[in-house]
Design an enzyme around this catalytic site. Structure first.
Site, short mmCIF file in Angstrom:
data_model
loop_
_atom_site.label_atom_id
_atom_site.label_comp_id
_atom_site.label_asym_id
_atom_site.label_seq_id
_atom_site.Cartn_x
_atom_site.Cartn_y
_atom_site.Cartn_z
N CYS A 50 0.84 -1.20 0.00
CA CYS A 50 0.00 0.00 0.00
C CYS A 50 0.87 1.25 0.00
O CYS A 50 1.78 1.37 0.82
CB CYS A 50 -0.90 -0.01 1.24
SG CYS A 50 -1.72 1.57 1.51
N CYS A 53 0.38 3.24 3.53
CA CYS A 53 0.75 2.69 4.84
C CYS A 53 2.07 3.29 5.33
O CYS A 53 2.93 3.66 4.54
CB CYS A 53 0.88 1.17 4.76
SG CYS A 53 -0.68 0.28 5.00
N HIS A 113 -4.39 0.28 7.89
CA HIS A 113 -4.85 0.06 6.52
C HIS A 113 -6.29 -0.45 6.47
O HIS A 113 -7.01 -0.22 5.50
CB HIS A 113 -3.90 -0.95 5.86
CG HIS A 113 -4.20 -1.22 4.42
ND1 HIS A 113 -3.75 -0.41 3.41
CD2 HIS A 113 -4.91 -2.21 3.83
CE1 HIS A 113 -4.18 -0.89 2.25
NE2 HIS A 113 -4.88 -1.99 2.48
N ASN A 153 -13.12 9.85 -1.52
CA ASN A 153 -13.71 8.82 -2.37
C ASN A 153 -13.57 7.51 -1.63
O ASN A 153 -12.46 7.11 -1.28
CB ASN A 153 -12.96 8.70 -3.70
CG ASN A 153 -13.09 9.94 -4.55
OD1 ASN A 153 -14.13 10.57 -4.59
ND2 ASN A 153 -12.01 10.31 -5.23
N SER A 161 -8.71 4.79 -5.19
CA SER A 161 -7.64 3.99 -5.77
C SER A 161 -7.06 3.03 -4.75
O SER A 161 -6.22 2.21 -5.10
CB SER A 161 -6.55 4.92 -6.30
OG SER A 161 -6.10 5.76 -5.25
N HIS A 164 -7.00 2.12 1.91
CA HIS A 164 -6.45 2.78 3.10
C HIS A 164 -7.27 4.06 3.37
O HIS A 164 -7.49 4.83 2.45
CB HIS A 164 -4.98 3.11 2.87
CG HIS A 164 -4.24 3.41 4.13
ND1 HIS A 164 -3.24 2.60 4.64
CD2 HIS A 164 -4.37 4.43 5.01
CE1 HIS A 164 -2.80 3.12 5.77
NE2 HIS A 164 -3.47 4.24 6.01
N HIS A 166 -8.37 7.53 3.60
CA HIS A 166 -7.67 8.77 3.22
C HIS A 166 -8.63 9.73 2.53
O HIS A 166 -9.71 9.34 2.09
CB HIS A 166 -6.52 8.45 2.27
CG HIS A 166 -6.96 7.94 0.92
ND1 HIS A 166 -7.36 6.63 0.72
CD2 HIS A 166 -7.10 8.55 -0.28
CE1 HIS A 166 -7.70 6.47 -0.55
NE2 HIS A 166 -7.56 7.62 -1.19
N GLN A 168 -8.63 13.50 -0.10
CA GLN A 168 -7.84 14.36 -0.96
C GLN A 168 -8.19 15.80 -0.66
O GLN A 168 -9.31 16.11 -0.21
CB GLN A 168 -8.14 14.08 -2.44
CG GLN A 168 -7.67 12.72 -2.91
CD GLN A 168 -7.61 12.68 -4.44
OE1 GLN A 168 -7.05 13.58 -5.08
NE2 GLN A 168 -8.18 11.66 -5.02
P1 H2U Z 1 -8.09 8.47 -4.45
O1 H2U Z 1 -8.14 7.13 -3.77
O2 H2U Z 1 -9.30 9.32 -4.13
O3 H2U Z 1 -7.84 8.31 -5.93
O4 H2U Z 1 -6.84 9.27 -3.86
C1 H2U Z 1 -5.53 8.80 -3.92
C2 H2U Z 1 -4.59 9.91 -4.39
O5 H2U Z 1 -3.28 9.52 -4.04
C3 H2U Z 1 -4.59 10.12 -5.91
O6 H2U Z 1 -4.96 11.47 -6.16
C4 H2U Z 1 -2.37 9.98 -5.02
C5 H2U Z 1 -3.14 9.86 -6.32
O7 H2U Z 1 -2.67 10.83 -7.24
N1 H2U Z 1 -1.16 9.17 -4.96
C6 H2U Z 1 0.04 9.77 -4.61
O8 H2U Z 1 0.10 10.98 -4.40
N2 H2U Z 1 1.17 9.00 -4.47
C7 H2U Z 1 1.19 7.66 -4.72
O9 H2U Z 1 2.20 7.02 -4.53
C8 H2U Z 1 -0.01 6.98 -5.25
C9 H2U Z 1 -1.29 7.77 -5.25
ZN ZN Z 2 -2.35 1.08 3.70
#
Ligand code: H2U
Ligand code: ZN
Length: 342
Positions: A50, A53, A113, A153, A161, A164, A166, A168
């Site tokens: 992840c 994490c 996580h 989201n 995505s 975990h 989180h 934005q």
């Molecule tokens: P979402 O799960 O809402 O997509 O948010 C995850 C965000 O994390 C996504 O905008 C960022 C992606 O650009 N990200 C990073 O900044 N670094 C990473 O190593 C992977 C994902």
């Molecule tokens: Zn994680």
């Protein structure tokens, strides 16, 4: 008289000035369309793969510290960048563009996580509220930042995505379209009536209780009369607060409390974890006082009739206007009937 439970009708959204179509007679139509996979594998409390994490490497090459509570970092794939030079284009009023400098961050709610907002403790969620308030103030005070959008989201269905927990944070120089519409309507209401649109709306909803889901001393959660998404919820502060920088300590704790209660009710509607996009609408940070702004949050969950049937915004909704089958009143009754423990 319209029978809201039987007759197709339009409802007006006074917060953004648009209409939606409600078709309450249509809820029992057959479904032979797409069925979603919502079963989520049980998550470990730490996942070595992840990128959120503690201690792990991110996709962009940076490494997360061994954080033990919350953790915020600049998005490695930011949609807006701080160094973007100013500039505008306008060709015959038809080809119009403006540079959009901004800052995008990611906020981890917990080192764990496997947790979700609904399964975190209220004290730990209060630390997350503290981070949001700090980020709103820190980003909002920067001269080129006109608006700060904090959102989550949740679930692959809503484009998250990573499981975990989180959020934005997208802080841009302009006020985005939906926020600008809400701003226009709130300002117009205040100019015409001398009161606050959401203060007036909340008073009306609390009087009938028909669409209220749950409350605490500082916040109420309700299914708005003009809801589009099946179990859409709006969270409204009881005090006329324009943004998180006006919260006192008790209000931060009570925001944490009601977030946990709403998301637990969601998990109990179909299958946990319930997917959604949620976010806070707060006073733009463009330098105006914005007394018309009333702090609120929107929850937009896609699930319609079960854990596997979701709503899509297609057809008439893309070409005409949004439409819903289940009424705000029946969704509110269903959410009210859900327990606040898993
Ligand atoms: P979402 O799960 O809402 O997509 O948010 C995850 C965000 O994390 C996504 O905008 C960022 C992606 O650009 N990200 C990073 O900044 N670094 C990473 O190593 C992977 C994902
Ligand atoms: Zn994680």
């Amino acid at each position: 008289m319209i029978d809201f439970m039987r007759h197709p009708h339009r409802r007006f959204n006074p917060l953004n000035g648009t209409w939606i179509l409600v078709s309450p007679h249509r809820t029992d139509r057959p479904w032979q369309g797409q069925v979603e996979k919502t079963a989520v594998d049980a998550q470990p409390d730490y996942d070595p793969n992840c990128y959120l994490c503690p201690g792990n490497a991110r996709a962009g090459g940076a490494r997360n510290p061994a954080y033990t509570s919350t953790f915020v970092f600049d998005n490695d794939y930011a949609a807006m960048l701080p160094g973007t030079p100013a500039g505008t284009e306008d060709r015959n009023g038809l080809l119009i563009a403006a540079a959009e400098p901004g800052i995008c961050r990611v906020g981890c709610f917990s080192p764990r996580h496997d947790l979700t907002v609904s399964r975190m403790s209220v004290p730990d969620l209060t630390l997350v509220v503290d981070v949001w308030a700090e980020q709103y103030a820190d980003l909002g005070r920067q001269p080129h930042i006109g608006h700060v959008q904090i959102f989550e989201n949740r679930g692959a269905m809503m484009g998250a995505s990573n499981p975990h927990p989180h959020c934005q944070i997208w802080a841009g120089s302009s006020v985005p379209t939906e926020v600008a519409a809400e701003q226009r309507e709130q300002a117009a209401w205040r100019a015409a009536r001398g009161s606050c649109l959401l203060c007036d709306y909340l008073a009306l909803e609390r009087e009938s209780g028909e669409r209220v889901v749950c409350e605490n001393d500082s916040f109420a959660a309700l299914v708005p009369f003009w809801a589009v998404w099946p179990f859409e919820v709006m969270l409204v502060s009881k005090r006329h607060l324009t943004a998180m920088d006006e919260f006192d300590a008790a209000e931060r704790g009570r925001l944490a409390d009601i977030l946990k209660r709403i998301t637990t009710r969601y998990d109990n509607v179909f299958a946990a974890p319930f997917p959604y996009t949620m976010g806070f609408h707060q006073r733009p940070t463009d330098g105006g006082a914005h007394p018309e702004w009333h702090f609120h949050a929107h929850y937009y969950p896609p699930l319609l009739r079960s854990a596997t049937i979701r709503k899509f915004m297609v057809g008439f909704e893309m070409l005409g206007m949004p439409q819903r089958d289940i009424t705000a009143e029946s969704a509110a009754a269903r959410l009210r009937a859900m327990p606040e423990t898993h």
